[in-house]
Each structure stands twice: as structure tokens, then as C-alpha cells.
Scaffold this active site. Sequence first.
Site, mmCIF file in Angstrom:
data_model
loop_
_atom_site.group_PDB
_atom_site.id
_atom_site.type_symbol
_atom_site.label_atom_id
_atom_site.label_comp_id
_atom_site.label_asym_id
_atom_site.label_seq_id
_atom_site.Cartn_x
_atom_site.Cartn_y
_atom_site.Cartn_z
ATOM 1 N N HIS A 252 24.424 3.190 -18.525
ATOM 2 C CA HIS A 252 22.824 3.545 -17.653
ATOM 3 C C HIS A 252 22.988 3.162 -16.027
ATOM 4 O O HIS A 252 22.066 2.273 -15.526
ATOM 5 C CB HIS A 252 22.080 2.728 -18.617
ATOM 6 C CG HIS A 252 21.243 3.836 -19.445
ATOM 7 N ND1 HIS A 252 20.244 2.856 -20.349
ATOM 8 C CD2 HIS A 252 21.511 5.223 -19.574
ATOM 9 C CE1 HIS A 252 20.109 4.676 -21.168
ATOM 10 N NE2 HIS A 252 20.825 5.052 -20.869
ATOM 11 N N ASP B 56 26.816 11.917 -13.603
ATOM 12 C CA ASP B 56 25.415 13.016 -14.189
ATOM 13 C C ASP B 56 23.955 12.381 -13.755
ATOM 14 O O ASP B 56 23.537 11.662 -13.040
ATOM 15 C CB ASP B 56 25.222 11.314 -15.298
ATOM 16 C CG ASP B 56 24.570 11.911 -16.222
ATOM 17 O OD1 ASP B 56 23.698 13.126 -15.942
ATOM 18 O OD2 ASP B 56 24.003 11.467 -17.459
ATOM 19 N N HIS C 168 26.688 7.104 -27.889
ATOM 20 C CA HIS C 168 25.646 7.636 -27.944
ATOM 21 C C HIS C 168 25.188 8.583 -28.469
ATOM 22 O O HIS C 168 26.492 9.396 -29.294
ATOM 23 C CB HIS C 168 25.197 7.645 -26.508
ATOM 24 C CG HIS C 168 26.421 9.069 -25.808
ATOM 25 N ND1 HIS C 168 26.186 10.327 -25.156
ATOM 26 C CD2 HIS C 168 27.249 7.846 -24.904
ATOM 27 C CE1 HIS C 168 27.139 10.742 -24.204
ATOM 28 N NE2 HIS C 168 27.576 9.800 -24.035
ATOM 29 N N ASP D 273 20.537 18.618 -15.563
ATOM 30 C CA ASP D 273 20.132 17.007 -15.883
ATOM 31 C C ASP D 273 22.117 17.693 -16.889
ATOM 32 O O ASP D 273 22.607 17.943 -17.899
ATOM 33 C CB ASP D 273 20.198 17.127 -18.016
ATOM 34 C CG ASP D 273 20.900 15.638 -18.260
ATOM 35 O OD1 ASP D 273 21.486 15.225 -17.175
ATOM 36 O OD2 ASP D 273 20.544 14.776 -19.626
ATOM 37 N N GLU E 126 26.848 17.236 -24.629
ATOM 38 C CA GLU E 126 26.898 15.967 -23.540
ATOM 39 C C GLU E 126 27.738 14.765 -24.469
ATOM 40 O O GLU E 126 27.760 13.572 -24.365
ATOM 41 C CB GLU E 126 25.846 14.962 -22.601
ATOM 42 C CG GLU E 126 24.833 14.798 -23.398
ATOM 43 C CD GLU E 126 24.196 14.627 -22.730
ATOM 44 O OE1 GLU E 126 24.295 13.475 -21.589
ATOM 45 O OE2 GLU E 126 22.552 13.881 -22.498
ATOM 46 N N TYR F 227 34.191 6.628 -23.787
ATOM 47 C CA TYR F 227 33.934 4.837 -22.960
ATOM 48 C C TYR F 227 34.617 3.969 -23.415
ATOM 49 O O TYR F 227 34.921 2.914 -24.394
ATOM 50 C CB TYR F 227 32.764 4.686 -22.838
ATOM 51 C CG TYR F 227 31.651 5.669 -22.617
ATOM 52 C CD1 TYR F 227 31.975 6.578 -21.322
ATOM 53 C CD2 TYR F 227 31.029 5.959 -23.664
ATOM 54 C CE1 TYR F 227 30.488 7.716 -21.019
ATOM 55 C CE2 TYR F 227 30.135 7.100 -23.852
ATOM 56 C CZ TYR F 227 30.331 7.881 -22.461
ATOM 57 O OH TYR F 227 29.527 9.331 -22.354
ATOM 58 N N GLU G 66 29.282 16.800 -19.447
ATOM 59 C CA GLU G 66 27.199 16.999 -20.022
ATOM 60 C C GLU G 66 27.012 18.943 -19.424
ATOM 61 O O GLU G 66 27.335 19.295 -18.752
ATOM 62 C CB GLU G 66 26.025 15.921 -19.248
ATOM 63 C CG GLU G 66 25.376 16.634 -19.904
ATOM 64 C CD GLU G 66 24.022 15.157 -19.522
ATOM 65 O OE1 GLU G 66 24.303 14.709 -18.633
ATOM 66 O OE2 GLU G 66 22.820 15.699 -20.566
ATOM 67 N N HIS H 114 19.616 16.175 -26.428
ATOM 68 C CA HIS H 114 18.756 15.911 -26.462
ATOM 69 C C HIS H 114 18.061 17.149 -25.517
ATOM 70 O O HIS H 114 18.943 17.985 -25.539
ATOM 71 C CB HIS H 114 18.332 15.020 -25.672
ATOM 72 C CG HIS H 114 18.804 14.173 -23.957
ATOM 73 N ND1 HIS H 114 18.539 15.448 -22.907
ATOM 74 C CD2 HIS H 114 20.390 13.763 -23.623
ATOM 75 C CE1 HIS H 114 18.583 15.027 -22.058
ATOM 76 N NE2 HIS H 114 20.256 14.196 -22.207
ATOM 77 N N ASP I 94 0.412 -0.854 -0.253
ATOM 78 C CA ASP I 94 -0.418 0.368 -0.257
ATOM 79 C C ASP I 94 0.558 1.061 0.278
ATOM 80 O O ASP I 94 0.115 2.342 0.294
ATOM 81 C CB ASP I 94 -0.985 -0.082 1.607
ATOM 82 C CG ASP I 94 -0.425 -0.193 2.705
ATOM 83 O OD1 ASP I 94 0.779 0.121 2.373
ATOM 84 O OD2 ASP I 94 -1.054 0.427 3.306
ATOM 85 N N ARG J 93 32.510 11.331 -19.820
ATOM 86 C CA ARG J 93 31.342 12.351 -20.096
ATOM 87 C C ARG J 93 31.097 13.845 -19.617
ATOM 88 O O ARG J 93 31.668 13.637 -18.519
ATOM 89 C CB ARG J 93 29.863 12.070 -19.958
ATOM 90 C CG ARG J 93 28.693 12.417 -20.852
ATOM 91 C CD ARG J 93 27.515 11.529 -20.884
ATOM 92 N NE ARG J 93 26.441 11.167 -20.081
ATOM 93 C CZ ARG J 93 27.375 9.982 -18.999
ATOM 94 N NH1 ARG J 93 27.404 9.102 -20.083
ATOM 95 N NH2 ARG J 93 26.149 9.526 -18.085
ATOM 96 N N HIS K 172 14.335 13.814 -20.758
ATOM 97 C CA HIS K 172 14.456 13.682 -22.433
ATOM 98 C C HIS K 172 12.910 14.127 -22.792
ATOM 99 O O HIS K 172 11.925 13.449 -22.388
ATOM 100 C CB HIS K 172 14.285 12.513 -22.712
ATOM 101 C CG HIS K 172 15.509 12.213 -22.180
ATOM 102 N ND1 HIS K 172 16.089 10.319 -22.221
ATOM 103 C CD2 HIS K 172 17.080 11.750 -21.879
ATOM 104 C CE1 HIS K 172 17.742 10.156 -22.221
ATOM 105 N NE2 HIS K 172 17.883 10.889 -21.751
HETATM 106 N N1 GLY Z 1 20.806 11.776 -17.777
HETATM 107 C C1 GLY Z 1 20.480 11.316 -18.309
HETATM 108 C C2 GLY Z 1 21.298 12.050 -20.318
HETATM 109 O O1 GLY Z 1 21.797 11.947 -19.840
HETATM 110 O O2 GLY Z 1 20.557 11.497 -21.541
HETATM 111 MN MN MN Z 2 21.998 14.573 -20.981
HETATM 112 MN MN MN Z 3 23.093 13.871 -18.177
#
Ligand code: GLY
Ligand code: MN
Ligand code: MN
Length: 463
Positions: free
Chosen positions: A241, A258, A352, A269, A411, A415, A434, A356, A34, A432, A363
Amino acid sequence: MTSFQNRRQHLASLLGQGDVAVIPTAPEQSRNRDSNYPYRFDSYFYYLTGFEEPNALLLLNHLGESILFCQPKDLEKEIWEGYRLGPEQAPQKLGVTKSFSVEDLDKIAPAFLSNHASMWYPFGVNPVMKEHLERWIDELSRKVRTGVRAPHSIKNACHLLDEMRLIKDAQEVQTMQKACDISSLAHIKAMQFCAQALQNHKELKEYHLEAELLHEFRRHGSEFPAYSSIVAAGANACVLHYRADQAPILSGDLVLIDAGCELHGYASDITRTFPANGRFTAPQRDIYECVLNAQEAAIAVTKPGATFNDPHEASVRVLCEGLLTLGILNKSVHGTLEDVIEHRKYTSFYMHRTSHWLGMDVHDCGSYVQTPSPDNADNATPWSDLDPLKPWSSNAPTSRTLEAGMVLTIEPGLYIRPSPDVPEKYWNIGIRIEDDALITPHGVQLLSRGVPVNVSDIEQLMA
Ligand code: GLY
Ligand code: MN
Ligand code: MN
């Protein structure tokens, strides 16, 4: 008029003559038994109402008249679950034309849908509401002999709302800047905490840094993290991820964080990668500088009139130059820079995209291509020209032109997994960087540079 009322008027102006829009908020989500997950309203619904309670729905007609269905006042429930605005107060508080109890939704809503041409509804947002809609349309269809007409088509309201949400107004930009400022403080806190803990020979795990981030988000008023924070030590940074887990953070590791907070419905982000002990090693610095140069190249081309793809292409070129220079891609095997780009030889190390949209959702919504309206099929590729076995991107329409008020992330990353083809000194380095970029009338403004990004600035901050 509040910005929410302005947005409702704008949406009404986009509806066809005699159309109606039905915008539900998000359902509550059970976590276990619950206990529910903390409630988060639906972004489209909040964008149009500023109303945070669950069990609510907005009806809007093409004249701009609006009806809010919301939870009724109920003293007993409010003692347990908290304050409810209630339908009596909603018109005055939210500027809606009328308001009714959501308990009367099935009884009342069909009458407002009758004799409207098309019904606009955000597809995929609320599966429970979809059943209601189908029931209402059924009910209206059964009344056809009494002269009632059911809406003859259901259209996806996302296509109208996504375009609206893609261009941020001044108030949205201000909130996003604040969210970025809080997230920047949180990244700084985590970097400094990390260096200090290692200097004091304390045991340090990834979740310790996550705790610092969350504490900083919350103490500045952020309601939630905008997404699950990634805190990845050493080789874990090569898992895209990954999330903050239990791995130890060791001196000599790089740490990739991140993480971004959500503030009043708007996401930030930010990614930074830093040496756990505060000093980059030479190979770490090689890769870091390459990613930073790629980000700078991407930022340099991000401006009104450029396309969404331009920053990605600029990043890819600089990353590929770096991969060749550092011997991670071997020229004698992979050829020239142009060969590497054309044959996408970089995708083992950069898999990637660079950007975005960012907004209420991390996103965020909004078309990435130049033909946003699904009703405008003029630009669709004819079947005769379509090769279904080619990557989708080669059939795709042109990349979206950037306009003032859009917000996107920039970003790039690299890797590098262990491989006999790659110099060993680079193995397990994942980096990375970003930042969040607002397109301005004449260029770009980075909202997230409250946290340093240059090697020397990071080393100084952590010293
Ligand atoms: N933190 C998600 C991305 O960078 O797309
Ligand atoms: Mn991002
Ligand atoms: Mn991110």
C-alpha cells in the site's frame, strides 16, 4: 427510459410487497477547517439516479414510485457553491415521481414510510442518515394509536444493489472501457517520461510520475483518480500500500505504477512494472516473465462458468513453479510444487489475492461466494461442523461463478524482500501486473491492454 429509471424499476421489483427503499447519497467530508474534500456522490445513489449533488436522498416503493429529496434552489448559495437542480426541475430532469427540498426531509419523509412493511437501507453508507431513519421510525411508532404502522424491519439494501451492480450493462461497460483507455494513455505517458528524464540525466522522483498520470487523467475528462496512485521505485514496490512519495527513481530501478482514473463514476485499476531506464536486467526479467506467465494462466481460465477463485489458483500455480525454478523457494526445504501450494509457502512472496470486482468502486461491491442472499441461510455451515480456529476460507461457501457482464481485475505479483534464503540478485524486486477483465458471453475481454505488458513491447515503448 434512462438506465437510471430502468435500475429503479429493477430495484422496485426486488422489494417485497409494501416495502420501501431509502437510499441517501454520501455526506460531504471536511478536510480541514472550512475546506471539504472534493465531493464524490455515493455509488449506490448515483447508480439509481445519475444525480451528483450532495444532500440528497431517494425514496422508492415497490410500485416503482420514486421521491427525490434534494437541495432547494437558492440564488445566494448558488453564487458561492454552484448550480442546484432543485426539486421543481428534478421530476422532469431525472424522471422521479416527485421531489421535495431536503430541508423538509424530517417533516415529509416519515409519511412516505408509514404503513410500509420493511424498509431497505444501504448499511454503512451514511452515518448521519442512520440517525434520521431511527428518528422517523420512532416518530411513526409513537403514532401507533392513530392507526399508523412503522416499518417492522430494516433490511440491508446493499444485498439487492450489490447483485445489480455486479452485472454491468452496455453503457457501464462503455464507460469502463473509456476509463481504461485514459488510464492506459497515462501509464504510457509515465513510462516514456521516466525513460526520457533518465536519458537526459534529470533528477526524477516518484511524484514526478504521479504528476504525469494525474495530468493525463484530467486532460481526458476524468473527474478523479479512482484511488491514490501508487508509484513505487525500487524496493518500495515491495510495500503493497505504498503511494507516490518522494523517493528518487534511479537508472536500474524497476518502477511499479498502480494507477487508474475514475470516469463518470466508474473506476479503472491498472498496474504496470517497468525498468526506469527502459531495459530489464536479467533478474528483473526472470521475475517479470514469471508474473506475466501467471497472469496469462489466470486470464486463460477467466470465462463464464469458471469460479472467481479459478484465476487466483491458476496464478498461484504458475508463480510457485517460477519460485521453485528460480531457486527463490528451495525444493529441498519446501518440497514439490504441490507441497508448496498446499502449505501456502508462496505467501512470503505473494500475499494478496489475484482479483477483485471492479465497477463504480475500485474494490467494487458484489458477493464473492455463491450464496449472495443473507436471507437464504440454507447453505450456512451448521455450528456442529464449524471449527472457529480454522482459517475462515475453509468454512467458506463455494466461490462465485463468473457470468457475462462481471468485471474483475487480474493482478498477480511477486514481492521479494531481502532474505538469506533468497538469491541476492532478486532482493527488493517487486512486480505486479494488473489488467481489468470483462466477462463476455463466451470468454473474457481485457479492457486495459491499451498499455503494453510484454517485455519487448515495454522496452520498445520506452526506447
Ligand atoms: N489499486 C488497488 C488494487 O489494485 O486493488
Ligand atoms: Mn486492483
Ligand atoms: Mn491496482
